[in-house]
Design an enzyme around this catalytic site. Structure first.
Site, short mmCIF file in Angstrom:
data_model
loop_
_atom_site.label_atom_id
_atom_site.label_comp_id
_atom_site.label_asym_id
_atom_site.label_seq_id
_atom_site.Cartn_x
_atom_site.Cartn_y
_atom_site.Cartn_z
N HIS A 163 -10.62 46.96 50.69
CA HIS A 163 -9.30 46.44 50.37
C HIS A 163 -8.37 46.37 51.58
O HIS A 163 -7.24 45.89 51.46
CB HIS A 163 -8.65 47.32 49.29
CG HIS A 163 -9.27 47.15 47.94
ND1 HIS A 163 -10.37 47.87 47.53
CD2 HIS A 163 -8.95 46.33 46.92
CE1 HIS A 163 -10.69 47.50 46.30
NE2 HIS A 163 -9.86 46.58 45.90
N HIS A 190 -15.42 41.22 47.02
CA HIS A 190 -16.20 42.20 46.26
C HIS A 190 -16.09 41.90 44.76
O HIS A 190 -15.20 41.19 44.31
CB HIS A 190 -15.74 43.63 46.56
CG HIS A 190 -14.30 43.88 46.28
ND1 HIS A 190 -13.31 43.60 47.20
CD2 HIS A 190 -13.66 44.37 45.20
CE1 HIS A 190 -12.13 43.91 46.70
NE2 HIS A 190 -12.31 44.38 45.46
N CYS A 231 -8.50 47.06 34.66
CA CYS A 231 -9.22 46.33 35.71
C CYS A 231 -9.85 47.34 36.65
O CYS A 231 -9.45 48.50 36.69
CB CYS A 231 -8.31 45.37 36.46
SG CYS A 231 -6.82 46.11 37.12
N HIS A 237 -13.69 47.99 39.30
CA HIS A 237 -14.87 47.53 40.04
C HIS A 237 -16.14 48.18 39.49
O HIS A 237 -16.16 49.39 39.31
CB HIS A 237 -14.74 47.91 41.52
CG HIS A 237 -13.44 47.54 42.12
ND1 HIS A 237 -12.35 48.41 42.12
CD2 HIS A 237 -13.02 46.41 42.72
CE1 HIS A 237 -11.33 47.80 42.72
NE2 HIS A 237 -11.70 46.60 43.09
N GLU A 265 -9.77 55.04 31.18
CA GLU A 265 -8.33 54.90 31.41
C GLU A 265 -7.51 55.03 30.13
O GLU A 265 -6.44 55.62 30.14
CB GLU A 265 -8.02 53.55 32.07
CG GLU A 265 -8.52 53.45 33.50
CD GLU A 265 -8.04 52.19 34.20
OE1 GLU A 265 -7.18 51.46 33.65
OE2 GLU A 265 -8.52 51.94 35.32
N GLU A 277 -6.56 42.12 47.84
CA GLU A 277 -7.55 41.93 46.78
C GLU A 277 -8.31 40.64 47.04
O GLU A 277 -7.80 39.55 46.78
CB GLU A 277 -6.86 41.87 45.40
CG GLU A 277 -6.32 43.18 44.92
CD GLU A 277 -7.39 44.18 44.51
OE1 GLU A 277 -8.59 43.93 44.75
OE2 GLU A 277 -7.03 45.21 43.93
N GLU A 312 -11.34 39.24 45.58
CA GLU A 312 -12.21 39.61 44.47
C GLU A 312 -12.89 38.42 43.81
O GLU A 312 -12.31 37.34 43.67
CB GLU A 312 -11.43 40.40 43.42
CG GLU A 312 -10.98 41.74 43.95
CD GLU A 312 -10.38 42.65 42.91
OE1 GLU A 312 -10.48 43.88 43.09
OE2 GLU A 312 -9.82 42.15 41.91
N TRP A 357 -2.29 40.12 41.06
CA TRP A 357 -3.40 39.35 40.49
C TRP A 357 -3.21 39.00 39.01
O TRP A 357 -3.99 38.24 38.45
CB TRP A 357 -4.71 40.11 40.68
CG TRP A 357 -4.74 41.44 39.95
CD1 TRP A 357 -5.09 41.69 38.66
CD2 TRP A 357 -4.37 42.70 40.51
NE1 TRP A 357 -4.96 43.02 38.36
CE2 TRP A 357 -4.52 43.67 39.48
CE3 TRP A 357 -3.92 43.13 41.77
CZ2 TRP A 357 -4.24 45.03 39.68
CZ3 TRP A 357 -3.64 44.47 41.95
CH2 TRP A 357 -3.80 45.40 40.93
#
Length: 197
Positions: free
Chosen positions: A41, A48, A83, A85, A103, A130, A132, A175
């Protein structure tokens, strides 16, 4: 920088600390390697794999979360339901379901793929980027929320009209609108035309 679950190392089965790794991908989403999470990042950012989840209640309202103030990236801003990864080798669908539970304390119902979107969003506040290739998912939130306070500062269910007002007032993640707009066709299919998405 505060230590959070995102920036801390985690213990492996033999008790040694290991950095959190992400999958690096090419423009087609094909895995080409791995990188440590924070390094991926840092400007200019490494492309990624990521995921974004949008969950709705029975009235067609979107579940938003305000990111906890201790988060290393975009703390205290509103964003989509969840959100994150996937771990290297983990499917985006599995990662999306896992992180939603970690979460928010719920398992999404009717979780379905909603396409992908690729973006490059710098975060002026942190200097992080970001870059992504984001896998989108939509589904239902049909259980009582049990948010992890280290991850989630606040939650809210909003209609499309309420979201428009909230977004104008801010702050939202850099985002958020990109992933929401990319997921809208699947959101409309899930919630129906009367929900206004």
């Amino acid at each position: 920088m505060p230590t959070t679950p995102a920036t801390a190392t985690h213990s492996s089965s033999n008790g040694t600390a290991e950095p959190i790794m992400l999958e690096l991908v090419d423009e087609n989403g094909t895995t080409i390697g791995t990188a440590e999470k924070l390094a991926a990042h840092q400007a200019p950012g490494q492309l990624h794999r990521a995921f974004s989840v949008f969950l709705f209640d029975e009235q067609g309202r979107l579940l938003l979360q305000r990111r906890a103030l201790g988060k290393y990236h975009s703390p205290g801003v509103w964003s989509n339901t969840c959100c994150g990864h996937p771990y290297p080798g983990e499917s985006p669908f599995t990662a999306a379901a896992r992180r939603t539970y970690e979460e928010l304390g719920i398992s999404p119902s009717l979780l379905a793929e909603a396409g992908t979107v690729r973006y490059n969003h710098p975060d002026p506040a942190s200097g992080l980027v970001e870059q992504e290739f984001n896998h989108l998912f939509v589904g239902m939130a049909q259980a009582a929320l049990k948010p992890d306070s280290e991850e989630v500062g606040e939650t809210a269910f909003v209609t499309a009209a309420e979201l428009e007002k909230r977004h104008a007032e801010g702050p939202f993640s850099a985002w958020f609108m990109t992933v929401l707009d990319a997921a809208r066709p699947a959101i409309r299919e899930l919630t129906g035309p009367s929900a206004g998405w």
